[in-house]
Design a protein around this motif. Structure first.
Motif, PDB file in Angstrom:
ATOM      1  N   HIS A  30       0.067   0.729  -4.652  1.00  0.00           N
ATOM      2  CA  HIS A  30      -1.071   0.698  -3.728  1.00  0.00           C
ATOM      3  C   HIS A  30      -1.722  -0.680  -3.729  1.00  0.00           C
ATOM      4  CE1 HIS A  30      -1.041   4.989  -2.818  1.00  0.00           C
ATOM      5  NE2 HIS A  30      -0.853   5.228  -4.110  1.00  0.00           N
ATOM      6  N   THR A  31      -1.773  -1.326  -4.901  1.00  0.00           N
ATOM      7  CA  THR A  31      -2.400  -2.651  -5.004  1.00  0.00           C
ATOM      8  C   THR A  31      -1.623  -3.684  -4.209  1.00  0.00           C
ATOM      9  OG1 THR A  31      -3.212  -2.088  -7.218  1.00  0.00           O
ATOM     10  CG2 THR A  31      -3.198  -4.418  -6.601  1.00  0.00           C
ATOM     11  N   VAL A  32      -0.293  -3.681  -4.357  1.00  0.00           N
ATOM     12  CA  VAL A  32       0.550  -4.646  -3.634  1.00  0.00           C
ATOM     13  C   VAL A  32       0.433  -4.416  -2.127  1.00  0.00           C
ATOM     14  CG1 VAL A  32       2.926  -5.371  -3.194  1.00  0.00           C
ATOM     15  CG2 VAL A  32       2.151  -4.970  -5.535  1.00  0.00           C
ATOM     16  N   ALA A  33       0.454  -3.157  -1.703  1.00  0.00           N
ATOM     17  CA  ALA A  33       0.301  -2.847  -0.276  1.00  0.00           C
ATOM     18  C   ALA A  33      -1.047  -3.345   0.243  1.00  0.00           C
ATOM     19  CB  ALA A  33       0.430  -1.336  -0.054  1.00  0.00           C
ATOM     20  N   GLY A  34      -2.094  -3.179  -0.564  1.00  0.00           N
ATOM     21  CA  GLY A  34      -3.415  -3.645  -0.159  1.00  0.00           C
ATOM     22  C   GLY A  34      -3.486  -5.158  -0.063  1.00  0.00           C
ATOM     23  N   ILE A  35      -2.834  -5.855  -1.011  1.00  0.00           N
ATOM     24  CA  ILE A  35      -2.846  -7.326  -0.999  1.00  0.00           C
ATOM     25  C   ILE A  35      -2.136  -7.846   0.246  1.00  0.00           C
ATOM     26  CG2 ILE A  35      -1.898  -9.365  -2.149  1.00  0.00           C
ATOM     27  CD1 ILE A  35      -2.415  -7.933  -4.824  1.00  0.00           C
ATOM     28  N   ILE A  36      -0.985  -7.268   0.585  1.00  0.00           N
ATOM     29  CA  ILE A  36      -0.249  -7.708   1.772  1.00  0.00           C
ATOM     30  C   ILE A  36      -1.072  -7.463   3.033  1.00  0.00           C
ATOM     31  CG2 ILE A  36       1.795  -7.272   3.196  1.00  0.00           C
ATOM     32  CD1 ILE A  36       3.334  -6.742   0.614  1.00  0.00           C
ATOM     33  N   GLY A  37      -1.739  -6.301   3.096  1.00  0.00           N
ATOM     34  CA  GLY A  37      -2.601  -6.023   4.245  1.00  0.00           C
ATOM     35  C   GLY A  37      -3.755  -6.995   4.345  1.00  0.00           C
ATOM     36  N   LEU A  39      -3.811 -10.119   3.130  1.00  0.00           N
ATOM     37  CA  LEU A  39      -3.289 -11.436   3.497  1.00  0.00           C
ATOM     38  C   LEU A  39      -3.090 -11.549   5.000  1.00  0.00           C
ATOM     39  CD1 LEU A  39      -0.681 -12.116   0.661  1.00  0.00           C
ATOM     40  CD2 LEU A  39      -2.859 -13.281   1.033  1.00  0.00           C
ATOM     41  N   TYR A  40      -2.621 -10.461   5.623  1.00  0.00           N
ATOM     42  CA  TYR A  40      -2.468 -10.468   7.081  1.00  0.00           C
ATOM     43  C   TYR A  40      -3.825 -10.696   7.747  1.00  0.00           C
ATOM     44  CZ  TYR A  40      -1.890  -8.676  11.807  1.00  0.00           C
ATOM     45  OH  TYR A  40      -1.906  -8.532  13.172  1.00  0.00           O
ATOM     46  N   GLY A  41      -4.860  -9.989   7.281  1.00  0.00           N
ATOM     47  CA  GLY A  41      -6.194 -10.159   7.860  1.00  0.00           C
ATOM     48  C   GLY A  41      -6.737 -11.559   7.659  1.00  0.00           C
ATOM     49  N   VAL A  84      10.228  -5.381  -0.600  1.00  0.00           N
ATOM     50  CA  VAL A  84       8.804  -5.693  -0.430  1.00  0.00           C
ATOM     51  C   VAL A  84       8.621  -7.162  -0.040  1.00  0.00           C
ATOM     52  CG1 VAL A  84       6.570  -5.804  -1.601  1.00  0.00           C
ATOM     53  CG2 VAL A  84       8.102  -3.895  -2.044  1.00  0.00           C
ATOM     54  N   PHE A  85       9.464  -8.056  -0.600  1.00  0.00           N
ATOM     55  CA  PHE A  85       9.360  -9.485  -0.281  1.00  0.00           C
ATOM     56  C   PHE A  85       9.629  -9.731   1.203  1.00  0.00           C
ATOM     57  CE2 PHE A  85      11.502 -13.615   0.245  1.00  0.00           C
ATOM     58  CZ  PHE A  85      10.460 -14.454  -0.150  1.00  0.00           C
ATOM     59  N   LEU A  86      10.687  -9.133   1.737  1.00  0.00           N
ATOM     60  CA  LEU A  86      10.993  -9.300   3.162  1.00  0.00           C
ATOM     61  C   LEU A  86       9.879  -8.712   4.038  1.00  0.00           C
ATOM     62  CD1 LEU A  86      14.823  -8.495   3.306  1.00  0.00           C
ATOM     63  CD2 LEU A  86      13.722 -10.715   3.655  1.00  0.00           C
ATOM     64  N   PHE A  87       9.311  -7.607   3.589  1.00  0.00           N
ATOM     65  CA  PHE A  87       8.192  -7.018   4.325  1.00  0.00           C
ATOM     66  C   PHE A  87       7.031  -8.007   4.395  1.00  0.00           C
ATOM     67  CE2 PHE A  87       4.306  -4.641   4.808  1.00  0.00           C
ATOM     68  CZ  PHE A  87       4.622  -3.622   5.686  1.00  0.00           C
ATOM     69  N   ALA A  88       6.707  -8.644   3.261  1.00  0.00           N
ATOM     70  CA  ALA A  88       5.606  -9.614   3.233  1.00  0.00           C
ATOM     71  C   ALA A  88       5.920 -10.817   4.123  1.00  0.00           C
ATOM     72  CB  ALA A  88       5.347 -10.061   1.797  1.00  0.00           C
ATOM     73  N   VAL A  94       3.534 -12.893  12.355  1.00  0.00           N
ATOM     74  CA  VAL A  94       2.623 -12.025  13.109  1.00  0.00           C
ATOM     75  C   VAL A  94       1.180 -12.349  12.758  1.00  0.00           C
ATOM     76  CG1 VAL A  94       1.997  -9.636  13.597  1.00  0.00           C
ATOM     77  CG2 VAL A  94       4.375 -10.216  13.177  1.00  0.00           C
ATOM     78  N   GLY A  95       0.904 -12.567  11.467  1.00  0.00           N
ATOM     79  CA  GLY A  95      -0.457 -12.889  11.049  1.00  0.00           C
ATOM     80  C   GLY A  95      -0.971 -14.186  11.649  1.00  0.00           C
ATOM     81  N   ILE A  96      -0.081 -15.160  11.827  1.00  0.00           N
ATOM     82  CA  ILE A  96      -0.503 -16.463  12.352  1.00  0.00           C
ATOM     83  C   ILE A  96      -0.536 -16.484  13.876  1.00  0.00           C
ATOM     84  CG2 ILE A  96       0.105 -18.923  12.465  1.00  0.00           C
ATOM     85  CD1 ILE A  96       1.336 -18.625   9.678  1.00  0.00           C
ATOM     86  N   PHE A  97       0.422 -15.839  14.524  1.00  0.00           N
ATOM     87  CA  PHE A  97       0.591 -16.027  15.966  1.00  0.00           C
ATOM     88  C   PHE A  97       0.309 -14.790  16.819  1.00  0.00           C
ATOM     89  CE2 PHE A  97       3.257 -19.359  14.116  1.00  0.00           C
ATOM     90  CZ  PHE A  97       2.780 -20.459  14.808  1.00  0.00           C
ATOM     91  N   LYS A  98      -0.069 -13.658  16.217  1.00  0.00           N
ATOM     92  CA  LYS A  98      -0.337 -12.469  17.034  1.00  0.00           C
ATOM     93  C   LYS A  98      -1.739 -12.564  17.665  1.00  0.00           C
ATOM     94  CE  LYS A  98       0.118  -8.431  18.832  1.00  0.00           C
ATOM     95  NZ  LYS A  98      -1.136  -8.559  19.614  1.00  0.00           N
ATOM     96  N   HIS A  99      -1.878 -13.534  18.594  1.00  0.00           N
ATOM     97  CA  HIS A  99      -3.122 -13.719  19.335  1.00  0.00           C
ATOM     98  C   HIS A  99      -2.834 -13.667  20.837  1.00  0.00           C
ATOM     99  CE1 HIS A  99      -5.043 -14.694  15.574  1.00  0.00           C
ATOM    100  NE2 HIS A  99      -4.138 -15.627  15.348  1.00  0.00           N
TER     101      HIS A  99
END
Length: 427
Positions: A30-37, A39-41, A84-88, A94-99
């Motif tokens: 759960h912690t790793v999933a939260g960190i990745i989420g 980082l996207y934000g 998990v690495f590929l998921f991150a 997407v985090g940088i260019f999803k505008h």
């Protein structure tokens, strides 16, 4: 532009609800999933201003196509993420260019007059919201299939590629003319009125050369120009508008933060009912976007008054929800809150562009997105603290923040009204 905006959120909303399930199936905690989420934000927070400003410099066509294609790459990588690495890694582009929606709104603000902007933005938001309503249903069906998440991700990437083709087919001579006119001094607020459109095609060759010059500038020159524009926004007198946007965003996020849990604790209703109620509110939000035309005509196109009244209504409805004694009062508040928040969200964008100037619409919309991202980071923390005292704590805190926003708008009434008078004289 309405069709790509619909497809954009349709594709994204198919994938996003399934991502937590997928990353946990890959063995992440759960912690790793939260960190990745998170980082996207954070990437969204810092990149939205830069990408928006970049679109002002190199033009909407190049920036919008780049963002769509790089977002498609991100969702394609998501469809191949078996670790998990590929998921991150897939979340980085997407985090940088999803505008894409922000740049599309900036393009719309270039193409329409200030008078028609709230109406067009409302319809644009309505088209996007329909996609967001339908997407989770299709995504939920596809995930039942074998390798359903991967198929859903590839379908989302394909939708973005289709959007790139649609955007490429747009009549870009009009948009380039708009950039040309804005660079020559932004002499009128109605650059794309019917009168201006008569000689668009006569200027297209010159404008194509201008866009090409901007596109092939040195990357360092582009970065320096972006930083200079951002500094100009930071040193401007727009702080009150962005503060109002932040306060209202956090107030609404606090309302929804513990919605299902609070309804279960206060009224004994199941989370399924809360889900139906939120879907009902989303559908009403689409209707509110379509009604913005009659609303703006009723208010004689006074965006400030619409925003003030919608924010006051939002504050009142959140207070009604926080003090509700029955589930019917919650349903009543949710019904009208869908209208007030949709109208307020559109009007705050219109006010940013009116006060800040249409020639920097990409930068202004990018900063606005960054402000909203700050709200998404702050709201869960405030909600957690407020819930320690009462299930009604988060919405009660939201009422206080909305009241502060209303007071700020009243304190700066003269500034908004004076800009409104200038707009009428130009017209």
């Amino acid at each position: 532009l309405f069709l790509p905006s619909f497809q954009d959120l349709f594709g994204v909303s198919m994938v996003v609800p399934l991502m937590n399930l997928h990353i946990k199936s890959l063995g992440a905690s759960h912690t790793v999933a939260g960190i990745i989420g998170s980082l996207y934000g954070i990437m969204q927070l810092f990149s939205s201003t830069f990408v928006g400003c970049w679109s002002d410099i190199v033009g909407r066509r190049y920036s919008l196509l780049s963002c769509i294609l790089l977002s498609a790459l991100g969702y394609f990588l998501l469809g191949t993420s078996t670790t998990v690495f590929l998921f991150a890694v897939s979340r980085v582009p997407v985090g940088i260019f999803k505008h894409t929606l922000s740049i599309s709104k900036a393009l719309l603000s270039d193409l329409v007059s200030e008078r028609d902007r709230p109406l067009v933005m409302g319809r644009f938001n309505a088209a996007s919201s329909v996609g967001f309503i339908l997407g989770p249903v299709v995504g939920g069906y596809l995930t039942e299939l074998e390798d359903g998440f991967y198929q859903t991700s590839f379908m989302c990437a394909s939708i973005f590629l289709l959007n790139a083709g649609l955007v490429w087919m747009l009549p870009w001579s009009e948009e380039n003319t708009g950039n040309r006119e804005h660079q020559q001094g932004n002499k009128g607020t109605d650059s794309f009125s019917a009168k201006a459109n008569r000689d668009l095609h006569l200027k297209s060759a010159t404008n194509g050369a201008m866009a090409s010059d901007s596109l092939f500038q040195s990357p360092w020159i582009q970065v320096a120009t972006v930083l200079k524009r951002i500094k100009g926004i930071a040193c401007s007198d727009l702080w009150d508008i962005f503060l109002v946007r932040l306060l209202m965003s956090v107030a609404i996020l606090l309302y929804y933060s513990n919605f299902s849990l609070a309804l279960e604790e206060r009224f004994g209703v199941k989370p399924l009912f809360a889900g139906y109620l939120m879907s009902y509110s989303s559908a009403l939000g689409v209707l509110a976007g379509c009604l913005l035309g009659p609303i703006t005509r009723l208010y004689q196109h006074n965006t400030y008054r619409i925003l003030l009244h919608s924010s006051t209504l939002t504050c009142t409805l959140i207070l009604l929800y926080a003090s509700a004694l029955s589930i019917w009062m919650v349903i009543l508040s949710s019904t009208f809150l869908a209208f007030s928040t949709t109208v307020g969200r559109t009007c705050i964008i219109d006010l940013e562009l009116t006060i800040g100037g249409n020639e920097a619409s990409g930068t202004l919309l990018g900063v606005g997105q960054s402000v909203t991202s700050v709200g998404r980071i702050v709201a869960p923390l405030l909600s957690g603290i407020a819930q320690e005292f009462s299930p009604c704590g988060p919405p009660s805190l939201g009422v206080g923040l909305a009241l502060v926003a209303i007071l700020i708008m009243n304190a700066n009434k003269q500034k908004y009204c004076s800009h409104g008078n200038v707009k009428l004289k130009n017209q």
